[in-house]
Write a protein that holds these residues in place. Structure first.
Motif, PDB file in Angstrom:
ATOM      1  N   PRO A 439      47.262  47.357  33.658  1.00 11.17           N
ATOM      2  CA  PRO A 439      47.052  47.423  35.414  1.00 11.17           C
ATOM      3  C   PRO A 439      46.615  45.469  35.457  1.00 11.17           C
ATOM      4  O   PRO A 439      46.302  44.783  33.821  1.00 11.17           O
ATOM      5  CB  PRO A 439      46.023  48.015  35.568  1.00 11.17           C
ATOM      6  CG  PRO A 439      45.801  49.158  35.135  1.00 11.17           C
ATOM      7  CD  PRO A 439      46.319  48.958  33.198  1.00 11.17           C
ATOM      8  N   LEU A 440      47.284  44.123  35.995  1.00 14.36           N
ATOM      9  CA  LEU A 440      46.973  42.769  35.803  1.00 14.36           C
ATOM     10  C   LEU A 440      45.505  42.530  35.556  1.00 14.36           C
ATOM     11  O   LEU A 440      44.651  41.614  35.023  1.00 14.36           O
ATOM     12  CB  LEU A 440      47.708  42.293  37.281  1.00 14.36           C
ATOM     13  CG  LEU A 440      47.170  40.939  37.592  1.00 14.36           C
ATOM     14  CD1 LEU A 440      47.531  40.528  36.201  1.00 14.36           C
ATOM     15  CD2 LEU A 440      47.697  40.777  39.107  1.00 14.36           C
ATOM     16  N   GLY A 441      45.278  43.598  35.915  1.00 15.89           N
ATOM     17  CA  GLY A 441      43.039  43.034  36.270  1.00 15.89           C
ATOM     18  C   GLY A 441      42.847  43.472  34.706  1.00 15.89           C
ATOM     19  O   GLY A 441      41.512  43.050  34.594  1.00 15.89           O
ATOM     20  N   THR A 442      43.612  43.961  33.780  1.00 14.31           N
ATOM     21  CA  THR A 442      43.339  44.364  32.598  1.00 14.31           C
ATOM     22  C   THR A 442      42.064  43.132  31.691  1.00 14.31           C
ATOM     23  O   THR A 442      41.659  42.726  31.216  1.00 14.31           O
ATOM     24  CB  THR A 442      44.712  44.858  31.544  1.00 14.31           C
ATOM     25  OG1 THR A 442      44.132  45.694  32.134  1.00 14.31           O
ATOM     26  CG2 THR A 442      43.925  45.086  30.243  1.00 14.31           C
ATOM     27  N   ILE A 443      43.078  42.040  32.385  1.00 16.06           N
ATOM     28  CA  ILE A 443      42.783  40.284  31.611  1.00 16.06           C
ATOM     29  C   ILE A 443      42.582  39.411  32.639  1.00 16.06           C
ATOM     30  O   ILE A 443      41.728  38.418  32.931  1.00 16.06           O
ATOM     31  CB  ILE A 443      43.712  39.799  31.250  1.00 16.06           C
ATOM     32  CG1 ILE A 443      45.450  40.405  31.727  1.00 16.06           C
ATOM     33  CG2 ILE A 443      43.990  40.596  29.836  1.00 16.06           C
ATOM     34  CD1 ILE A 443      46.344  38.705  30.534  1.00 16.06           C
ATOM     35  N   ALA A 444      42.949  40.032  34.627  1.00 17.92           N
ATOM     36  CA  ALA A 444      43.033  38.494  35.221  1.00 17.92           C
ATOM     37  C   ALA A 444      41.363  39.425  36.424  1.00 17.92           C
ATOM     38  O   ALA A 444      41.976  40.566  36.803  1.00 17.92           O
ATOM     39  CB  ALA A 444      44.200  38.894  35.940  1.00 17.92           C
ATOM     40  N   GLY A 445      40.621  38.029  36.985  1.00 24.70           N
ATOM     41  CA  GLY A 445      40.586  38.494  37.816  1.00 24.70           C
ATOM     42  C   GLY A 445      41.108  38.232  39.529  1.00 24.70           C
ATOM     43  O   GLY A 445      42.227  37.303  39.240  1.00 24.70           O
ATOM     44  N   ALA A 446      40.481  38.898  40.663  1.00 22.38           N
ATOM     45  CA  ALA A 446      40.713  38.385  41.636  1.00 22.38           C
ATOM     46  C   ALA A 446      39.655  38.547  42.885  1.00 22.38           C
ATOM     47  O   ALA A 446      38.719  39.527  42.928  1.00 22.38           O
ATOM     48  CB  ALA A 446      42.433  39.055  42.337  1.00 22.38           C
ATOM     49  N   ARG A 447      39.942  37.795  43.464  1.00 24.77           N
ATOM     50  CA  ARG A 447      39.148  37.987  45.335  1.00 24.77           C
ATOM     51  C   ARG A 447      40.150  37.650  46.456  1.00 24.77           C
ATOM     52  O   ARG A 447      40.894  36.937  46.378  1.00 24.77           O
ATOM     53  CB  ARG A 447      37.699  37.104  44.962  1.00 24.77           C
ATOM     54  CG  ARG A 447      37.208  36.972  46.272  1.00 24.77           C
ATOM     55  CD  ARG A 447      36.479  37.886  46.653  1.00 24.77           C
ATOM     56  NE  ARG A 447      35.288  38.368  45.140  1.00 24.77           N
ATOM     57  CZ  ARG A 447      34.262  37.312  45.383  1.00 24.77           C
ATOM     58  NH1 ARG A 447      33.950  36.290  45.396  1.00 24.77           N
ATOM     59  NH2 ARG A 447      33.473  37.631  43.839  1.00 24.77           N
ATOM     60  N   SER A 448      39.589  38.360  47.456  1.00 25.46           N
ATOM     61  CA  SER A 448      40.832  38.116  47.974  1.00 25.46           C
ATOM     62  C   SER A 448      39.824  38.118  49.489  1.00 25.46           C
ATOM     63  O   SER A 448      38.917  38.009  49.885  1.00 25.46           O
ATOM     64  CB  SER A 448      41.430  39.380  48.694  1.00 25.46           C
ATOM     65  OG  SER A 448      41.084  40.624  48.601  1.00 25.46           O
ATOM     66  N   GLY A 449      40.460  37.324  51.059  1.00 24.48           N
ATOM     67  CA  GLY A 449      40.021  37.225  52.073  1.00 24.48           C
ATOM     68  C   GLY A 449      41.244  37.158  53.221  1.00 24.48           C
ATOM     69  O   GLY A 449      42.083  37.440  52.698  1.00 24.48           O
ATOM     70  N   ASP A 450      40.211  36.618  54.188  1.00 23.84           N
ATOM     71  CA  ASP A 450      40.602  36.486  55.518  1.00 23.84           C
ATOM     72  C   ASP A 450      40.748  34.737  55.826  1.00 23.84           C
ATOM     73  O   ASP A 450      39.335  34.886  55.780  1.00 23.84           O
ATOM     74  CB  ASP A 450      40.109  37.412  56.804  1.00 23.84           C
ATOM     75  CG  ASP A 450      39.208  37.139  56.944  1.00 23.84           C
ATOM     76  OD1 ASP A 450      39.310  37.169  58.375  1.00 23.84           O
ATOM     77  OD2 ASP A 450      38.185  37.561  56.316  1.00 23.84           O
TER      78      ASP A 450
END
Length: 547
Positions: A439-450
């Motif tokens: 999974p990309l999230g193994t080493i990367a964080g992410a935050r999403s919104g509108d």
């Protein structure tokens, strides 16, 4: 509010209550009663804490005035009188351009009002609640672009409360105390730099990671345009400055654009929906059968009729729920009658003559109005931006004397000082054995919104040596492969190397805004976590502890 006032020394307590959906709700409240249109939860907290705030000499600045800030000022004065108190209250007004249309005002009106104990505004930019007190404290003028930009960044970190202290944080399992998170505090210096912290003994954490996560929330590109300054997000420098202390420095600013953004909210019509459960075998065939029957059974076809099938089922499932998929039909129309009870009843009337195992998640219900958000723009000089002081004196606020258009439009990324990986590195010709598919999230964080009908995803890594890999990975082709929903939608990708981050804007993913309910996750809150769950090839070197 009480926790913040009792937790330690504060000069100013800010409260940001407004979002696109909130503005629609408040507009509907005011339409039903002209004395409403502000945020009642703010008033409830103030009733409990007004005496405490005055005793501690903490000024309060809030946009809880919503679409009727004058009514909130009157309500504040009434609860103060009921408690035998007499705070000074100032009003910032001029954002309302017409029913449902509100411009995002800047911070200089708030700065002029800061002699008051409480400052109430309508629609201002979220960061203005923090920039205004800083202007008043340090006497910055309109040309102090770097200082204004630094305060903008601090305001952007604070605006969503505990999202800066571990809330919605992708690496939340690394935070020891997630029970009740403390709220963030910004210590702003005269040069616009700041330290983000929180009260001692409160839950959560303030780290470079938690601050980065909030900085990536609901942005568009490297130029963050506001009414008073355009902030260069590619200039931000973050540093851990002790336990629960992160310093923000180096922020550069440019003159603001000549136009203000306008939030335009209105009722778009009426909507209704039904969700059916499909269990076991032949899921696609069951969905197709019901769709044919439902559409044939409608007396009048709605102006919009959309279908979605969520394949949550898996073969040979150990529970019925895990063997089931969800089929949702949504109808929208200008006429309530077309999508009212007759619409949802159509589904139930098929119950004994449709696919095997038919049942719905809810009984049939009535139609409800839905909202539509669109962004408009108005020249800064066209607004009557004013401050009404406690004694009734009205003080006009002049627009900025200097403007600067955003080069190439609002989503054009600036020229960056970071050169990026070499062509050889970008081609990534390493042998398959040197990678693992994870999974990309193994080493990367992410935050999403509108942002209206658009969605943003900010993706970052925590190691500098991982950034060339990330910036190479996040391309248009890869995003469309990882997020098939983006097919046919414009994508805007901006590298932010100072933050080891890449920002992505997906244009039109959310239809006409959150209240339109265009998709399962109408505000794209979980979009980043979906992306983090998708599998990519990660170099083994990035999975090892750095030496």
């Amino acid at each position: 509010m009480r926790e913040m006032l009792e937790g330690g020394d504060l000069d100013v307590l800010t409260g940001d209550y407004l979002a696109e959906l909130t503005m629609l709700i408040l507009s509907r409240d005011r339409k039903s009663d002209d004395a409403l249109g502000y945020v009642p939860t703010f008033l409830a907290q103030l009733r409990d804490c007004l005496r405490l705030a005055l005793d501690r000499r903490v000024r309060i600045v809030t946009d809880a005035g919503g679409v009727n800030p004058a009514a909130l000022v009157a309500a504040i004065r009434q609860i103060a009188a009921d408690q035998g108190l007499s705070p000074t209250v100032a009003l910032v007004r001029g954002d309302e351009l017409g029913p449902g249309d509100h411009a995002y005002l800047g911070a200089f009106g708030i700065a002029r009002a800061m002699a008051a104990d409480i400052v109430v505004t309508g629609r201002v930019t979220d960061a203005s609640l923090v920039i205004g007190p800083a202007i008043a404290r340090y006497g910055w003028d309109r040309s102090a672009y770097d200082q204004l930009a630094g305060a903008t960044v601090a305001g952007h970190v604070l605006e969503c409360g505990t999202q800066a202290t571990g809330g919605n944080y992708p690496f939340f399992t690394e935070i020891s105390d997630m029970s009740v998170l403390g709220f963030p505090i910004a210590e702003i210096a005269s040069d616009g730099s700041s330290v983000i912290t929180k009260h001692p003994g409160t839950g959560g954490a303030v780290t470079v990671g938690t601050v980065t996560a909030q900085l990536m929330y609901e942005i568009q590109d490297a130029r963050y345009a506001g009414p008073d300054v355009t902030t260069r997000l590619d200039s931000i420098s973050l540093r851990q400055d002790g336990t629960d202390r992160v310093s923000i420095s180096g922020v550069r600013g440019e003159p603001p654009p000549p136009d203000l953004k306008v939030s335009r909210t209105r009722v778009g019509g009426y909507r209704n929906e039904m969700t059916l459960v499909l269990t076991g075998l032949d899921i696609e065939a069951k969905a197709a059968l019901f769709r044919r029957q439902f559409e044939a059974g409608l007396t009048t076809r709605p102006a919009e009729l959309t279908w979605s099938l969520a394949r949550l089922d898996r073969p040979d499932a150990p529970s019925q729920q895990e063997a089931s998929a969800l089929l949702t039909v949504v109808g929208r129309d200008a006429s309530r009658g077309v999508v009212d009870r007759a619409f949802s009843n159509t589904a139930v009337q098929l119950a004994l003559g449709s696919y095997p195992g038919f049942f719905a998640t809810t009984p049939p219900g009535p139609a409800h109005p839905y909202g539509v958000f669109t962004a408009g723009y108005v020249p800064q000089g066209d607004l009557a931006h004013e401050v009404v002081l406690d004694d009734g004196t009205v003080s006009p606020v002049s627009p900025p004397p200097v403007f600067q258009d955003l080069p190439g439009g609002p989503r054009t990324a600036p020229t960056l000082s970071w050169a990026g990986p070499s062509k050889a590195a970008r081609s990534d010709n390493s042998a398959p054995s040197s990678k693992r598919r994870l999974p990309l999230g193994t080493i990367a964080g992410a935050r999403s919104g509108d942002k209206g009908g658009d969605a943003n995803i900010g993706i970052w890594v925590r190691r500098p040596d991982a950034y060339p890999w990330l910036s190479n990975l996040i391309s248009e082709d890869t995003l469309r492969e990882l997020l098939p929903e983006t097919a046919g939608m414009p994508l805007h990708i901006t590298p932010l190397p100072n933050l080891l981050a890449v920002n992505v804007v997906i244009e039109g993913l959310l239809g006409e805004g959150v209240a339109y309910h265009a998709r399962f996750d109408p505000q794209a809150k979980g979009l980043a976590e979906w992306l983090r769950s998708r599998h990519v090839d990660i170099p083994l070197s990035l999975l090892e502890e750095p030496t």
